[in-house]
Design an enzyme around this catalytic site. Structure first.
Site, short mmCIF file in Angstrom:
data_model
loop_
_atom_site.label_atom_id
_atom_site.label_comp_id
_atom_site.label_asym_id
_atom_site.label_seq_id
_atom_site.Cartn_x
_atom_site.Cartn_y
_atom_site.Cartn_z
N ASP A 67 0.81 -1.23 0.00
CA ASP A 67 0.00 0.00 0.00
C ASP A 67 0.84 1.27 0.00
OD1 ASP A 67 0.93 -0.38 2.60
OD2 ASP A 67 -1.03 -0.93 3.38
N ASN A 136 -7.01 -3.30 14.44
CA ASN A 136 -8.41 -3.51 14.05
C ASN A 136 -8.60 -4.69 13.10
OD1 ASN A 136 -7.37 -2.54 11.65
ND2 ASN A 136 -8.63 -0.70 11.55
N HIS A 138 -6.91 -5.17 10.23
CA HIS A 138 -6.67 -4.93 8.80
C HIS A 138 -5.42 -5.65 8.32
CE1 HIS A 138 -4.23 -0.89 9.44
NE2 HIS A 138 -3.45 -1.93 9.53
N GLU A 143 -9.43 -2.18 5.60
CA GLU A 143 -10.00 -1.90 6.91
C GLU A 143 -11.24 -2.77 7.15
OE1 GLU A 143 -8.04 -0.28 8.64
OE2 GLU A 143 -7.86 1.84 8.20
P1 PGA Z 1 2.52 -1.97 12.79
O1 PGA Z 1 1.46 -1.95 11.60
O2 PGA Z 1 3.54 -3.00 12.45
O3 PGA Z 1 3.09 -0.59 12.81
O4 PGA Z 1 1.77 -2.31 14.04
C1 PGA Z 1 0.92 -3.16 11.15
C2 PGA Z 1 -0.23 -2.88 10.21
O5 PGA Z 1 -0.96 -1.90 10.42
O6 PGA Z 1 -0.41 -3.67 9.28
#
Ligand code: PGA
Length: 260
Positions: A67, A136, A138, A143
């Protein structure tokens, strides 16, 4: 799903690095799906170290990141282009021409999304998709309520994701609201998936992903449909799972089972 539980984050990262190294050694021209986020920083460091010390080469690999924020140019310090350059690309021998991210600053992000999906397909698809997981649930920027059949497209970020990522920006208001992300179905089309989660703040999302119902409410739960998904956890991220004894029985200390 293969659930590998390692004693701590460092061991989890080394285990993930082993799997990526094994993939690239077996298939030097592998197509890798790459991820960003705090969890991945020590993983890229470990891979860069193996490049330096052991000659692990990415020279023939192709990569596609999950992304990119819409509206950020590649040289913006908070863009994922910049993150990947700083964290990984600058430290290994990957060919910049084959290291792809969605074009967040494209004049037509919708067209850029379709082009990105086509580029992945033209490369023969992804051999190994690396993934983090959001608190969450994702994966990529898919999302909660993202279509499980989705392909690369524009997604609006939730406030919880923007708050989690606010630490990289000057303020919540400046944290982008939109991103181009590969879809859940794009991710499921990869030949293998490797999701890494560390820390207690991921425990609930991990439990929903592994042991919850498959639901767009937790997009990562779609990995239950993937025939070759490996989930690497430290004990903190595994702490809300109910079948821990079983996972540890099949994969003692996060190692391969006798049938792997
Ligand atoms: P993070 O992000 O490693 O900074 O917790 C993971 C994600 O949002 O996929």
């Amino acid at each position: 799903m293969k659930v590998l539980i390692l004693p701590d984050a460092q061991a989890a990262i080394q285990r993930a690095a082993d799997i990526i190294a094994r993939t690239v050694i077996a298939k030097p021209d592998a197509v890798l799906g790459l991820a960003t986020g705090g969890t991945m920083l020590p993983l890229y460091k470990a891979l860069a170290q193996r490049h330096r010390d052991e000659g692990l080469s990415f020279a023939k690999t192709t990569s596609f990141n999950l992304d990119e924020y819409i509206g950020l140019a590649p040289d913006h310090p908070c863009s994922y282009h910049h993150y990947m350059q700083e964290a990984f690309f600058a430290h290994v021998d990957i060919d910049p021409a084959r290291a792809h991210l969605p074009k967040g600053d494209a004049p037509d992000p919708q067209a850029a999304s379709l082009d990105y999906e086509a580029l992945i397909e033209a490369a023969g698809g992804i051999d190994l998709q690396l993934l983090g997981i959001g608190q969450n649930g994702h994966i990529g920027f898919n999302e909660p309520t993202a279509s499980l059949g989705s392909r690369t497209r524009i997604k609006t970020l939730t406030d919880s994701t923007r708050r989690a990522n606010q630490r990289y920006f000057a303020s919540f208001e400046e944290t982008p609201r939109y991103a181009i992300t590969t879809g859940v179905a794009t991710i499921l089309s990869s030949r293998k998936c490797l999701l890494v989660a560390t820390g207690e703040d991921k425990a609930e999302a991990v439990a929903n992903m592994v042991e919850g119902p498959v639901s767009a409410a937790c997009p990562a739960s779609a990995l239950q449909f993937h025939a070759r998904a490996t989930i690497i956890l430290d004990e903190a991220a595994a702490s809300a799972l109910k079948l821990t004894d079983y996972y540890e029985n099949v994969h003692p200390q996060g190692q391969d089972s006798i049938f792997d």
